[in-house]
Design a protein around this motif. Structure first.
Motif, PDB file in Angstrom:
ATOM      1  N   LYS A 109     -11.882  -1.646  27.506  1.00 13.16           N
ATOM      2  CA  LYS A 109     -11.869  -0.569  28.497  1.00 13.16           C
ATOM      3  C   LYS A 109     -11.645   0.820  27.918  1.00 13.16           C
ATOM      4  CE  LYS A 109     -10.717  -3.970  31.802  1.00 13.16           C
ATOM      5  NZ  LYS A 109      -9.630  -4.876  32.122  1.00 13.16           N
ATOM      6  N   LYS A 120     -11.833   6.610  23.827  1.00 11.13           N
ATOM      7  CA  LYS A 120     -10.866   7.310  24.661  1.00 11.13           C
ATOM      8  C   LYS A 120     -10.497   6.415  25.827  1.00 11.13           C
ATOM      9  CE  LYS A 120     -10.864  11.541  27.456  1.00 11.13           C
ATOM     10  NZ  LYS A 120     -10.506  12.749  26.740  1.00 11.13           N
ATOM     11  N   ASN A 121      -9.192   6.212  26.030  1.00  9.65           N
ATOM     12  CA  ASN A 121      -8.764   5.573  27.276  1.00  9.65           C
ATOM     13  C   ASN A 121      -7.797   6.513  27.972  1.00  9.65           C
ATOM     14  OD1 ASN A 121      -6.300   5.240  25.981  1.00  9.65           O
ATOM     15  ND2 ASN A 121      -6.802   3.162  25.319  1.00  9.65           N
ATOM     16  N   SER A 122      -7.109   6.019  28.994  1.00  3.85           N
ATOM     17  CA  SER A 122      -6.278   6.940  29.773  1.00  3.85           C
ATOM     18  C   SER A 122      -5.134   7.518  28.937  1.00  3.85           C
ATOM     19  CB  SER A 122      -5.728   6.223  31.002  1.00  3.85           C
ATOM     20  OG  SER A 122      -5.088   5.028  30.584  1.00  3.85           O
ATOM     21  N   LEU A 123      -4.748   6.836  27.847  1.00  2.44           N
ATOM     22  CA  LEU A 123      -3.602   7.289  27.066  1.00  2.44           C
ATOM     23  C   LEU A 123      -3.981   8.175  25.887  1.00  2.44           C
ATOM     24  CD1 LEU A 123      -1.643   3.927  27.006  1.00  2.44           C
ATOM     25  CD2 LEU A 123      -1.099   5.967  28.366  1.00  2.44           C
ATOM     26  N   SER A 178      -7.055   9.222  22.537  1.00  4.14           N
ATOM     27  CA  SER A 178      -8.418   9.268  22.047  1.00  4.14           C
ATOM     28  C   SER A 178      -8.335   9.164  20.530  1.00  4.14           C
ATOM     29  CB  SER A 178      -9.023  10.585  22.512  1.00  4.14           C
ATOM     30  OG  SER A 178      -9.917  11.100  21.602  1.00  4.14           O
ATOM     31  N   LYS A 194     -16.308  13.927  33.708  1.00  2.00           N
ATOM     32  CA  LYS A 194     -15.492  12.715  33.608  1.00  2.00           C
ATOM     33  C   LYS A 194     -16.397  11.516  33.854  1.00  2.00           C
ATOM     34  CE  LYS A 194     -11.223  14.861  35.150  1.00  2.00           C
ATOM     35  NZ  LYS A 194     -11.656  16.013  35.982  1.00  2.00           N
TER      36      LYS A 194
END
Ligand SMILES: [Zn+2]
Ligand SMILES: [Zn+2]
Ligand SMILES: [Zn+2]
Length: 624
Positions: free
Chosen positions: A38, A149-152, A154, A476
């Motif tokens: 993800k 890159k994830n929500s936390l 990159s 986004k």
């Protein structure tokens, strides 16, 4: 008989030679790289420059101090821009200031970076984005980095370099397309990656070329090694931080490097005569034998447009293409000199029209940030599992998507009165020719026009609004998907058929909406293919006026700066194109009848004149 060269036209005393120096890169896709679950992927492109003092670059070994890579302030004599298909957005001053403020003594100065769109979690992400970087003489290399890159966070997973010394083998803009192996110096993922690939086959470097260390990014001055398989170069001491050879996946790019002289406009007089010649012999030869239809079509349409000759030229090209088409379904669907020419002409003419029609709507959709995903394989339910079944797509998403589609299509349909007059004229001709060729095909009057205005203008502009200068910011991943779905819908509606149960069966829920919009789209197409007030088209100065413009006028134009079309750049580009394809052009002439050969021989001698232009330039360069 020996060619008589028109020596008198060049006044070498005052020859001011400019330079067209840029690199165009298209990033297509990446595969086999390190992935974790993800994470979305994107690329960063950076241009690197060497220090201002040219001599230190050539003889690094004579320097006692270590060489530092620093940016030589590329903003002084060039602009850098992010470039879409044809329109470009200049990077604004705000983003330049922090860079210019950096102290020179720092070891690493961050260059301006260009980012691709973020592609949602995918093992084979596709971008297809173009970047064009205007370079200056201190240009050293271009770096392309792939990042996850994830929500936390990159982090980088691999990179490639294009070096000037490699690029310089073709300065005339020949297109190269390659898969390049990515390399990684990201130690945190090294262990996992190293299960793939094999050891590099290092040899010591023994040539005179400057090489970069892929790990520390400094120039290698001693103990450098090169891998004979993947061709990366590194310091011996840095090599243990590298991942295995061919372990990091690869990236597919297309690039063309251009470093070519631009002469003052008056020297392109002969070339202009060749291009605007009423039989367009040279233009037809270029269109048949050039290695890049895209580039040829763009340069020639831009020049013809300055002489108000683009519409007659393009309608002639379309007529030819229609007469060569056997089935109406395939009309204008391929990439040809003709379709590329109309494509570019639309982008030239429609910038404001797009900004005023779909521009505000796209901005609104981005701001609303609503979830419009209807592809079940991209949706996750409350238990964190993929939905997979189209019946379980939330109704809310379908409603959201339908509302967005409605906003976009309504903004297009309601705007027909503002549609640019120049294009109305072209489209009305295209429609006439198509109906004439296929009198029994009811839909050809619509499909012939929608192949351009919907499939080549609206649909790509909705999919990639940055490339058309509609928005500046990066999207986004949710908006990337929303705009992709809208663009698909617009394309389908413009084809005037509903969704069949194909591989994208989740789109079937939109079929009622397609039925509803097909008559409206037809009405719109009819309305933009009608010339209402022919006299509205402003007659601009023809070429001749532009080329023999008085010196005073010229100076005034230069002072005004804005609004001035860089005609000499387009001429330089055609000159480069002819030079690059001269052998093919000659072959094309040989294929023709003797009568044509006789007719064209005089013009071919004029093409040889390009050799003369080159001689002038090289003499001039030696003198300096
Ligand atoms: Zn290797
Ligand atoms: Zn190093
Ligand atoms: Zn291998």
């Amino acid at each position: 008989m020996k060619d008589k060269q028109p020596v008198d036209i060049v006044d070498t005393q005052n020859l001011k030679i400019g330079n067209d120096h840029r690199i165009k890169i298209r990033i297509f896709e990446a595969k086999n790289f390190y992935r974790n679950n993800k994470a979305d992927s994107y690329c960063i492109v950076t241009a690197n420059y060497l220090s201002e003092d040219g001599r230190t670059i050539e003889r690094p070994q004579k320097l006692n101090l270590p060489l530092m890579r620093k940016m030589s302030n590329p903003f002084n004599n060039g602009t850098i821009r992010r470039k879409g298909s044809y329109s470009s957005t200049l990077i604004d001053k705000k983003s330049l200031e922090p860079l210019l403020g950096q102290k020179e003594g720092k070891e690493k100065i961050k260059d301006i970076q260009y980012e691709t769109k973020i592609q949602p979690c995918n093992s084979n992400p596709f971008w297809g984005e173009y970047f064009e970087i205007i370079l200056n003489k201190n240009f050293y290399s271009v770096k392309i980095e792939l990042l996850l890159k994830n929500s936390l966070l990159s982090f980088p997973v691999g990179e490639i370099y294009l070096y000037k010394y490699e690029l310089e083998s073709n300065k005339e803009g020949k297109v190269f397309e390659i898969w390049k192996p990515l390399n990684s110096k990201n130690i945190s993922i090294k262990k996992e990656i190293n299960e793939n690939g094999h050891s590099h086959l290092f040899e010591s470097i023994n040539d005179d070329i400057l090489h970069d260390c892929i790990v520390c990014e400094n120039i290698i001055q001693e103990e450098g090694i090169i891998c004979s398989q993947c061709h990366i170069t590194t310091h011996v001491k840095c090599s243990q931080n590298l991942c295995n050879c061919e372990a990091c996946g690869s990236i597919r790019i297309e690039y063309r490097y251009i470093d070519y002289p631009i002469l003052p406009l008056k020297y392109y007089c002969k070339l202009k005569d060749l291009i605007v010649d009423e039989k367009l012999n040279i233009v037809n030869l270029i269109s048949k034998s050039c290695d890049s239809k895209d580039e040829a079509a763009r340069d020639i349409v831009a020049i013809l447009n300055e002489g108000d000759l683009a519409i007659p030229f393009l309608s002639q090209q379309c007529k030819l293409e229609i007469s060569k088409t056997k089935v109406p379904e395939t009309l204008f669907r391929g990439t040809t000199f003709c379709t590329k020419g109309v494509d570019f002409f639309m982008k030239l003419i429609c910038k404001d029209y797009l900004d005023e029609t779909i521009g505000p709507t796209i901005k609104k959709i981005i701001k609303q940030h609503r979830d419009c995903e209807i592809d079940p394989t991209k949706l996750i339910n409350e238990y964190g599992e993929y939905v997979t079944d189209a019946d379980h797509v939330p109704d809310e998403n379908i409603v959201n998507l339908k509302e967005c589609i409605k906003m976009i299509l309504d903004s297009i349909i309601e705007s027909s009165v503002h549609f640019p007059v120049e294009l109305r004229e072209l489209f009305s001709k295209i429609q006439d020719y198509a109906v004439e060729e296929f009198p029994n095909e009811k839909n050809v009057r619509y499909s012939s026009v929608s192949a351009f205005v919907f499939l080549r203008l609206f649909s790509p502009a909705i999919l990639n609004p940055q490339l058309f200068g509609i928005i500046d910011e990066n999207l986004k991943s949710r908006e990337v998907r929303t705009l992709t779905l809208i663009s698909k819908f617009v394309q389908q509606t413009a084809n005037l058929v509903e969704y069949q149960n194909g591989k994208e069966s989740y789109m079937n829920v939109l079929n009622n909406m397609i039925k509803e919009y097909i008559p409206l789209v037809k009405k719109y197409i009819n309305s933009i293919s009608r010339v209402q007030h022919k006299s509205v088209i402003k007659q601009r100065k023809r070429f001749f006026g532009i080329l023999i413009r008085k010196k005073v006028e010229n100076d005034m134009m230069e002072e005004k700066g804005k609004g001035r079309v860089d005609l000499e750049k387009w001429f330089s580009s055609v000159h480069r194109l002819i030079n690059r394809n001269l052998n093919n052009i000659k072959k094309e002439v040989d294929k023709n009848s003797t009568r044509f050969k006789l007719h064209i021989s005089r013009n071919i001698r004029k093409i040889n004149w390009t050799t003369f232009l080159n001689d002038t330039i090289s003499k001039e360069n030696k003198r300096n």
